[in-house]
Design a protein around this motif. Structure first.
Motif, PDB file in Angstrom:
ATOM      1  N   PHE A   3      34.253 -16.097  40.639  1.00 22.93           N
ATOM      2  CA  PHE A   3      33.748 -17.468  40.692  1.00 22.93           C
ATOM      3  C   PHE A   3      32.266 -17.539  41.039  1.00 22.93           C
ATOM      4  N   LYS A   4      31.731 -16.505  41.669  1.00 23.28           N
ATOM      5  CA  LYS A   4      30.297 -16.463  41.956  1.00 23.28           C
ATOM      6  C   LYS A   4      29.481 -15.988  40.750  1.00 23.28           C
ATOM      7  N   THR A   5      30.117 -15.261  39.823  1.00 27.72           N
ATOM      8  CA  THR A   5      29.360 -14.585  38.765  1.00 27.72           C
ATOM      9  C   THR A   5      29.765 -14.947  37.339  1.00 27.72           C
ATOM     10  N   GLU A   6      30.826 -15.695  37.163  1.00 21.80           N
ATOM     11  CA  GLU A   6      31.367 -15.916  35.813  1.00 21.80           C
ATOM     12  C   GLU A   6      30.349 -16.477  34.829  1.00 21.80           C
ATOM     13  N   HIS A   7      29.414 -17.276  35.308  1.00 26.26           N
ATOM     14  CA  HIS A   7      28.415 -17.905  34.445  1.00 26.26           C
ATOM     15  C   HIS A   7      27.513 -16.900  33.735  1.00 26.26           C
ATOM     16  N   SER A   8      27.376 -15.707  34.305  1.00 30.85           N
ATOM     17  CA  SER A   8      26.543 -14.696  33.643  1.00 30.85           C
ATOM     18  C   SER A   8      27.161 -13.305  33.773  1.00 30.85           C
ATOM     19  N   ALA A  11      20.839  -9.327  25.702  1.00 30.87           N
ATOM     20  CA  ALA A  11      20.865 -10.715  25.212  1.00 30.87           C
ATOM     21  C   ALA A  11      20.728 -11.732  26.347  1.00 30.87           C
ATOM     22  N   GLY A  12      20.757 -11.265  27.591  1.00 31.69           N
ATOM     23  CA  GLY A  12      20.630 -12.172  28.734  1.00 31.69           C
ATOM     24  C   GLY A  12      21.932 -12.848  29.127  1.00 31.69           C
ATOM     25  N   LYS A  13      23.031 -12.445  28.526  1.00 28.45           N
ATOM     26  CA  LYS A  13      24.332 -13.043  28.829  1.00 28.45           C
ATOM     27  C   LYS A  13      25.020 -12.385  30.017  1.00 28.45           C
ATOM     28  N   LYS A  14      24.597 -11.183  30.345  1.00 27.48           N
ATOM     29  CA  LYS A  14      25.207 -10.422  31.435  1.00 27.48           C
ATOM     30  C   LYS A  14      24.113 -10.042  32.425  1.00 27.48           C
ATOM     31  N   THR A  15      24.153 -10.649  33.598  1.00 26.10           N
ATOM     32  CA  THR A  15      23.189 -10.314  34.636  1.00 26.10           C
ATOM     33  C   THR A  15      23.872  -9.715  35.868  1.00 26.10           C
ATOM     34  N   PHE A  16      25.169  -9.469  35.765  1.00 23.54           N
ATOM     35  CA  PHE A  16      25.913  -8.799  36.827  1.00 23.54           C
ATOM     36  C   PHE A  16      26.643  -7.601  36.246  1.00 23.54           C
ATOM     37  N   GLU A  17      26.552  -6.482  36.932  1.00 23.83           N
ATOM     38  CA  GLU A  17      27.316  -5.292  36.574  1.00 23.83           C
ATOM     39  C   GLU A  17      28.382  -5.103  37.642  1.00 23.83           C
ATOM     40  N   ASP A  32      41.422  -4.890  46.183  1.00 26.39           N
ATOM     41  CA  ASP A  32      41.122  -5.932  47.166  1.00 26.39           C
ATOM     42  C   ASP A  32      39.637  -6.238  47.235  1.00 26.39           C
ATOM     43  N   THR A  33      38.831  -5.321  46.701  1.00 25.96           N
ATOM     44  CA  THR A  33      37.382  -5.428  46.805  1.00 25.96           C
ATOM     45  C   THR A  33      36.738  -5.286  45.432  1.00 25.96           C
ATOM     46  N   ALA A  34      35.728  -6.098  45.194  1.00 25.52           N
ATOM     47  CA  ALA A  34      34.940  -6.009  43.965  1.00 25.52           C
ATOM     48  C   ALA A  34      33.466  -6.068  44.345  1.00 25.52           C
ATOM     49  N   TYR A  35      32.659  -5.340  43.576  1.00 25.60           N
ATOM     50  CA  TYR A  35      31.209  -5.352  43.743  1.00 25.60           C
ATOM     51  C   TYR A  35      30.575  -5.912  42.475  1.00 25.60           C
ATOM     52  N   ALA A  36      29.502  -6.657  42.656  1.00 27.11           N
ATOM     53  CA  ALA A  36      28.724  -7.168  41.530  1.00 27.11           C
ATOM     54  C   ALA A  36      27.251  -6.912  41.830  1.00 27.11           C
ATOM     55  N   ILE A  37      26.629  -6.109  40.975  1.00 26.30           N
ATOM     56  CA  ILE A  37      25.206  -5.797  41.120  1.00 26.30           C
ATOM     57  C   ILE A  37      24.426  -6.794  40.280  1.00 26.30           C
ATOM     58  N   LYS A  38      23.550  -7.549  40.919  1.00 33.56           N
ATOM     59  CA  LYS A  38      22.732  -8.547  40.208  1.00 33.56           C
ATOM     60  C   LYS A  38      21.520  -7.854  39.610  1.00 33.56           C
ATOM     61  N   ILE A  39      21.416  -7.933  38.295  1.00 30.69           N
ATOM     62  CA  ILE A  39      20.331  -7.306  37.543  1.00 30.69           C
ATOM     63  C   ILE A  39      19.142  -8.264  37.474  1.00 30.69           C
ATOM     64  N   GLY A  40      17.971  -7.760  37.832  1.00 30.48           N
ATOM     65  CA  GLY A  40      16.766  -8.577  37.763  1.00 30.48           C
ATOM     66  C   GLY A  40      15.609  -7.803  37.157  1.00 30.48           C
ATOM     67  N   ASN A  41      14.625  -8.510  36.673  1.00 25.86           N
ATOM     68  CA  ASN A  41      13.372  -7.923  36.168  1.00 25.86           C
ATOM     69  C   ASN A  41      13.620  -6.675  35.324  1.00 25.86           C
ATOM     70  N   ILE A  42      14.349  -6.854  34.256  1.00 23.51           N
ATOM     71  CA  ILE A  42      14.738  -5.710  33.431  1.00 23.51           C
ATOM     72  C   ILE A  42      13.684  -5.382  32.382  1.00 23.51           C
ATOM     73  N   HIS A  43      13.494  -4.080  32.186  1.00 21.56           N
ATOM     74  CA  HIS A  43      12.568  -3.597  31.170  1.00 21.56           C
ATOM     75  C   HIS A  43      13.315  -2.610  30.280  1.00 21.56           C
ATOM     76  N   PHE A  44      13.507  -2.979  29.019  1.00 23.54           N
ATOM     77  CA  PHE A  44      14.114  -2.064  28.054  1.00 23.54           C
ATOM     78  C   PHE A  44      13.011  -1.175  27.485  1.00 23.54           C
ATOM     79  N   PHE A  45      13.254   0.110  27.454  1.00 21.68           N
ATOM     80  CA  PHE A  45      12.270   1.062  26.957  1.00 21.68           C
ATOM     81  C   PHE A  45      12.110   0.937  25.446  1.00 21.68           C
TER      82      PHE A  45
END
Length: 129
Positions: free
Chosen positions: A68-73, A18-24, A89-102
């Motif tokens: 605070f860097k990712t909450e918007h998406s 739906a485009g609402k989540k661009t960070f994993e 103490d540590t969190a990772y956020a993978i920014k999803i780009g150019n996605i193709h659903f099969f």
């Protein structure tokens, strides 16, 4: 070409679609930072590889700053985020780009994988794409 295969719950796959989540978000992450592609495995009940995307960037910081860097998406609530990273103490956020659903989701075996990864695994895309 190598990619990572991530297991993601179907509800979050739907948010990505739906485009609402661009960070994993992840508590730990793969070590090979040359990886630029990610396969998305929609876990139970779908249990299929549903998409291929680019990894635009990987953010690493304390959970509060990552939020605070990712909450918007983020595609998730602050309460869910806080519970997921509780005591970390540590969190990772993978920014999803150019996605193709099969058009037709694929089985793990199509990628030479016998069982879904708990967190992630490396896969070779050379022969498939």
């Amino acid at each position: 070409m190598k990619a990572i295969l991530l297991s993601i719950k179907p509800q979050f796959v739907n948010e990505i679609r739906a485009g609402k989540k661009t960070f994993e978000f992840r508590k730990s992450i793969y070590k090979n930072n040359s990886i630029q592609k990610m396969l998305i495995y929609s876990s139970f009940p779908e249990q299929k590889i549903v998409a291929l995307c680019d990894i635009e960037e990987v953010l690493l910081d304390n959970p509060n700053k990552i939020w605070f860097k990712t909450e918007h998406s983020s595609g998730i609530t602050r309460a869910f985020f806080d519970e997921y990273f509780l005591g970390r103490d540590t969190a990772y956020a993978i920014k999803i780009g150019n996605i193709h659903f099969f058009d037709k989701p694929m089985d793990l075996i199509d990628f030479g994988v016998k069982r879904a990864p708990q967190s992630f695994m490396y896969v070779d895309l050379t022969e498939l794409f």
